[in-house]
Scaffold this motif. Structure first.
Motif, PDB file in Angstrom:
ATOM      1  N   ILE A   1       0.851  -1.179   0.000  1.00 28.39           N
ATOM      2  CA  ILE A   1       0.000   0.000   0.000  1.00 28.39           C
ATOM      3  C   ILE A   1       0.894   1.239   0.000  1.00 28.39           C
ATOM      4  N   LEU A   2       0.734   2.095  -1.006  1.00 27.19           N
ATOM      5  CA  LEU A   2       1.507   3.326  -1.119  1.00 27.19           C
ATOM      6  C   LEU A   2       0.557   4.508  -1.060  1.00 27.19           C
ATOM      7  N   VAL A   3       0.751   5.394  -0.104  1.00 29.75           N
ATOM      8  CA  VAL A   3      -0.064   6.596   0.018  1.00 29.75           C
ATOM      9  C   VAL A   3       0.732   7.766  -0.542  1.00 29.75           C
ATOM     10  N   ILE A   4       0.187   8.425  -1.556  1.00 30.01           N
ATOM     11  CA  ILE A   4       0.866   9.520  -2.229  1.00 30.01           C
ATOM     12  C   ILE A   4       0.300  10.847  -1.735  1.00 30.01           C
ATOM     13  N   ASP A   5       1.200  11.716  -1.262  1.00 37.05           N
ATOM     14  CA  ASP A   5       0.823  13.068  -0.869  1.00 37.05           C
ATOM     15  C   ASP A   5       0.991  13.961  -2.099  1.00 37.05           C
ATOM     16  N   GLU A   6      -0.116  14.374  -2.694  1.00 39.91           N
ATOM     17  CA  GLU A   6      -0.033  15.144  -3.933  1.00 39.91           C
ATOM     18  C   GLU A   6       0.500  16.551  -3.718  1.00 39.91           C
ATOM     19  N   ASP A   7       0.369  17.096  -2.495  1.00 39.70           N
ATOM     20  CA  ASP A   7       0.870  18.447  -2.243  1.00 39.70           C
ATOM     21  C   ASP A   7       2.389  18.502  -2.293  1.00 39.70           C
ATOM     22  N   SER A   8       3.045  17.442  -1.815  1.00 38.48           N
ATOM     23  CA  SER A   8       4.510  17.419  -1.804  1.00 38.48           C
ATOM     24  C   SER A   8       5.082  16.504  -2.878  1.00 38.48           C
ATOM     25  N   ASN A   9       4.208  15.787  -3.612  1.00 39.60           N
ATOM     26  CA  ASN A   9       4.638  14.835  -4.636  1.00 39.60           C
ATOM     27  C   ASN A   9       5.625  13.833  -4.048  1.00 39.60           C
ATOM     28  N   ALA A  10       5.250  13.254  -2.906  1.00 41.67           N
ATOM     29  CA  ALA A  10       6.114  12.308  -2.198  1.00 41.67           C
ATOM     30  C   ALA A  10       5.239  11.275  -1.501  1.00 41.67           C
ATOM     31  N   PHE A  11       5.871  10.208  -1.010  1.00 42.06           N
ATOM     32  CA  PHE A  11       5.124   9.224  -0.248  1.00 42.06           C
ATOM     33  C   PHE A  11       4.651   9.836   1.060  1.00 42.06           C
ATOM     34  N   GLY A  12       3.349   9.701   1.325  1.00 37.97           N
ATOM     35  CA  GLY A  12       2.804  10.125   2.602  1.00 37.97           C
ATOM     36  C   GLY A  12       2.766   9.001   3.609  1.00 37.97           C
ATOM     37  N   GLY A  13       3.038   7.800   3.170  1.00 43.61           N
ATOM     38  CA  GLY A  13       3.059   6.626   4.036  1.00 43.61           C
ATOM     39  C   GLY A  13       3.047   5.373   3.177  1.00 43.61           C
ATOM     40  N   ARG A  14       3.500   4.292   3.755  1.00 45.07           N
ATOM     41  CA  ARG A  14       3.483   3.021   3.029  1.00 45.07           C
ATOM     42  C   ARG A  14       3.451   1.884   4.028  1.00 45.07           C
ATOM     43  N   THR A  15       2.809   0.759   3.613  1.00 41.51           N
ATOM     44  CA  THR A  15       2.697  -0.409   4.477  1.00 41.51           C
ATOM     45  C   THR A  15       2.333  -1.611   3.609  1.00 41.51           C
ATOM     46  N   THR A  16       2.179  -2.764   4.227  1.00 48.61           N
ATOM     47  CA  THR A  16       1.659  -3.958   3.554  1.00 48.61           C
ATOM     48  C   THR A  16       0.482  -4.495   4.355  1.00 48.61           C
ATOM     49  N   THR A  17      -0.404  -5.188   3.674  1.00 50.75           N
ATOM     50  CA  THR A  17      -1.594  -5.699   4.354  1.00 50.75           C
ATOM     51  C   THR A  17      -1.259  -6.882   5.248  1.00 50.75           C
ATOM     52  N   ASP A  18      -2.077  -7.045   6.306  1.00 51.29           N
ATOM     53  CA  ASP A  18      -1.870  -8.163   7.233  1.00 51.29           C
ATOM     54  C   ASP A  18      -2.497  -9.438   6.674  1.00 51.29           C
ATOM     55  N   SER A  19      -2.576 -10.469   7.485  1.00 53.18           N
ATOM     56  CA  SER A  19      -3.075 -11.771   7.029  1.00 53.18           C
ATOM     57  C   SER A  19      -4.533 -11.730   6.597  1.00 53.18           C
ATOM     58  N   ASN A  20      -5.278 -10.707   7.064  1.00 50.21           N
ATOM     59  CA  ASN A  20      -6.680 -10.553   6.683  1.00 50.21           C
ATOM     60  C   ASN A  20      -6.882  -9.528   5.579  1.00 50.21           C
ATOM     61  N   GLY A  21      -5.778  -9.041   5.027  1.00 54.86           N
ATOM     62  CA  GLY A  21      -5.868  -8.049   3.961  1.00 54.86           C
ATOM     63  C   GLY A  21      -6.077  -6.630   4.443  1.00 54.86           C
ATOM     64  N   ASN A  22      -6.005  -6.403   5.770  1.00 50.29           N
ATOM     65  CA  ASN A  22      -6.272  -5.076   6.325  1.00 50.29           C
ATOM     66  C   ASN A  22      -4.992  -4.239   6.394  1.00 50.29           C
ATOM     67  N   TRP A  23      -5.148  -2.947   6.281  1.00 50.41           N
ATOM     68  CA  TRP A  23      -4.012  -2.028   6.404  1.00 50.41           C
ATOM     69  C   TRP A  23      -4.461  -0.718   7.029  1.00 50.41           C
ATOM     70  N   THR A  24      -3.511  -0.030   7.690  1.00 45.65           N
ATOM     71  CA  THR A  24      -3.739   1.285   8.296  1.00 45.65           C
ATOM     72  C   THR A  24      -2.470   2.113   8.120  1.00 45.65           C
ATOM     73  N   VAL A  25      -2.633   3.350   7.719  1.00 46.90           N
ATOM     74  CA  VAL A  25      -1.495   4.246   7.511  1.00 46.90           C
ATOM     75  C   VAL A  25      -1.823   5.618   8.087  1.00 46.90           C
ATOM     76  N   GLU A  26      -0.855   6.218   8.801  1.00 47.98           N
ATOM     77  CA  GLU A  26      -0.951   7.614   9.180  1.00 47.98           C
ATOM     78  C   GLU A  26      -0.288   8.446   8.096  1.00 47.98           C
ATOM     79  N   ALA A  27      -0.933   9.556   7.720  1.00 46.28           N
ATOM     80  CA  ALA A  27      -0.440  10.337   6.588  1.00 46.28           C
ATOM     81  C   ALA A  27      -0.714  11.815   6.808  1.00 46.28           C
ATOM     82  N   PRO A  28      -0.044  12.689   6.053  1.00 43.39           N
ATOM     83  CA  PRO A  28      -0.296  14.128   6.179  1.00 43.39           C
ATOM     84  C   PRO A  28      -1.740  14.475   5.844  1.00 43.39           C
ATOM     85  N   ASP A  29      -2.230  15.527   6.477  1.00 46.36           N
ATOM     86  CA  ASP A  29      -3.579  16.016   6.212  1.00 46.36           C
ATOM     87  C   ASP A  29      -3.535  16.884   4.957  1.00 46.36           C
ATOM     88  N   SER A  30      -3.534  16.224   3.793  1.00 45.03           N
ATOM     89  CA  SER A  30      -3.438  16.926   2.515  1.00 45.03           C
ATOM     90  C   SER A  30      -4.145  16.082   1.462  1.00 45.03           C
TER      91      SER A  30
END
Length: 377
Positions: free
Chosen positions: A322-351
Motif C-alpha cells: 500500500i503506497l499513500v501519495i501526498d499530492e501536495d509534496s509529490n512524495a510518499f505520505g506513508g506506506r505499508t503492507t496488508t496483514d493476514s486478513n488483507g487489512n491495512w492502516t497508515v498515518e499520513a499528512p492532512d493533505s
C-alpha cells in the motif's frame, strides 16, 4: 511525531549550557551544562539533539545523554540534520562539512570565501548554502553522497536565510529587505512586493502552507510560497538577529527579549520564555523540530489515519503493498503492507492523498489499483 520540549542555547554568561524549555507551558525544564559555548542546534525524528559545542558537533539522546562527538569541525555555527540523522551537515567559518550517522566526516569543503550562514538540503542530490560573507548562494552536488562539487546557483548576493522547496530556492535579501525566489537557480526576483519587510540576518523555515520569517519593527510573519503575507505579529525586543523553527502545529521565534511560541494559525503568542536572550549567534539555533525541507520523508506532519482492506479476485489478500501519495509534496505520505486478513492502516499528512495498491502473486501475475479516499481530518 511531537516533542515535549525545545532545546536552545543559553547565551551570555550561560553560553556553555543548553536550555530545555517545556513546549506546552514555556517553563524552563533544565539547564544542561556542556563543555564549551553552543552554536546551532537541530533535532532528528527520534528527538535526538545535535549541537555544535565549541569546535565539535555532539549528538545527545532526548534526555541529553551524550551519544557521540564528531571529528573537529572548527568554527562551524550551523547544523542541518537530514534524512533522520543519516545525513548531517555543518557549516560556518570557511567550510561546509558532511558527517555520517556516527559523526565521522564524509567530506570537507574548504573555501575561505564561502563558509555558511544558512543551509537547506533538498533530501536528494543537493545542499543549498548561503555564504558567510553574504556574497552569494551556492549549491553543493554529491553523487552517492560522497563528493561535494560546488557551483554558483543564484545571484542574490546579499542574503541571509536560504530555503529550498518544490524546485524553487528562497532567500532573504539584506540590502533591500525583500524575500527572493529563483525557479531556475540562475536568475530570481523578489516576491513579497513590499507587503512585508524582511529583517536582516533571519533564517527561513516552512511548513506545507508557506514560509515563516522575521521582519523589521519586531514582527514575525507567515507568507505563502508566492510571497503573500498571511499574518504578522509584533513581539517584544528586536528580531534583527532571529532564529525561526517550525513544527506541524507550532512556530518558535527568538529575539533579544527571549523565546516565543506562536500559534501558526493566526500568529497569536502562546508563551514567552525570558531565561535566554538571543543575539547574532542565534541564527539557526533552535532545536524544536526536524526541518521539513531536509526531513527525508513525507510523514513530517501526521494528522490523519486512513485504512482499508485489499482484495484480489474478491478474496482478502495479505502482503499487498500500500503506497499513500501526498499530492501536495509529490512524495510518499506513508506506506505499508496488508496483514493476514488483507487489512491495512497508515498515518499520513492532512493533505490531498491517493492510495496505490500493488501485488504480485506466486506465479508472477501483477495486480494494481488506485483510489482517492475520503479523509476525515
Amino acid at each position: 511525531m511531537s516533542f515535549d520540549t525545545i532545546f536552545v542555547p543559553a547565551f551570555g554568561s550561560d553560553a556553555s549550557r543548553i536550555l530545555e524549555i517545556d513546549n506546552e507551558t514555556g517553563d524552563t525544564v533544565a539547564f544542561h551544562s556542556v563543555s564549551d559555548s553552543v552554536g546551532g542546534i537541530d533535532r532528528d525524528a527520534d528527538g535526538n539533539v545535535y549541537a555544535i559545542v565549541g569546535q565539535y558537533l555532539k549528538k545527545y539522546s532526548p534526555d541529553m545523554n551524550l551519544i557521540w562527538t564528531s571529528g573537529e569541525t572548527y568554527s562551524t555555527t550551523v547544523v542541518e540534520v537530514a534524512d533522520n540523522g543519516n545525513a548531517i551537515f555543518v557549516g560556518g567559518g570557511s567550510r561546509i562539512i558532511r558527517l555520517d550517522p556516527d559523526g565521522s566526516i564524509v567530506w570537507n569543503s574548504y573555501d575561505t570565501n564561502i563558509g555558511c550562514l544558512d543551509m537547506s538540503y533538498d533530501g536528494g542530490d543537493y545542499l543549498y548554502v548561503q555564504a558567510a560573507d553574504d556574497s552569494e548562494d551556492r549549491r553543493y552536488g554529491f553523487a552517492n553522497g560522497n563528493d561535494s562539487a560546488e557551483e554558483l546557483v543564484g545571484y542574490n548576493d546579499d542574503s541571509s536565510g536560504i530555503l529550498h522547496h518544490n524546485g524553487s530556492l528562497y532567500s532573504t535579501e539584506l540590502t533591500t529587505s525583500n524575500l527572493w525566489r529563483s525557479d531556475t537557480f540562475v536568475e530570481g526576483s523578489t516576491i513579497n512586493d513590499g507587503n512585508f519587510t524582511v529583517s536582516n540576518y533571519t533564517n527561513l523555515d516552512m511548513d506545507r502552507g508557506g514560509l515563516y520569517t522575521a521582519g523589521s519593527g519586531g514582527k514575525i510573519a507567515h507568507l505563502d510560497f508566492d510571497g503573500n503575507t498571511q499574518w504578522e505579529v509584533s513581539i517584544s525586543g528586536s528580531p534583527y538577529f532571529v532564529g525561526i523553527d517550525v513544527s506541524p502545529d507550532t512556530l518558535w521565534a527568538s529575539s533579544d527579549a527571549g523565546l516565543y511560541r506562536i500559534d501558526k494559525s493566526d500568529g497569536s503568542v502562546l508563551w514567552k520564555n525570558t531565561d535566554t536572550q538571543f543575539n547574532s549567534t542565534a541564527h539557526e539555533s533552535l532545536g524544536g523540530f526536524p526541518n521539513l525541507d531536509s526531513y527525508g520523508g513525507a510523514n513530517w506532519e501526521v494528522t490523519v489515519q486512513i485504512s482499508g482492506t485489499a482484495t484480489v479476485d474478491g478474496a482478502s489478500t495479505s502482503d499487498v503493498e500500500i503506497l499513500v501519495i501526498d499530492e501536495d509534496s509529490n512524495a510518499f505520505g506513508g506506506r505499508t503492507t496488508t496483514d493476514s486478513n488483507g487489512n491495512w492502516t497508515v498515518e499520513a499528512p492532512d493533505s490531498t492523498l491517493h492510495v496505490v495498491a500493488q501485488y504480485k502473486d506466486a506465479d508472477g501475475n501483477v495486480f494494481n489499483t488506485e483510489s482517492y479516499p475520503y479523509v476525515n481530518s
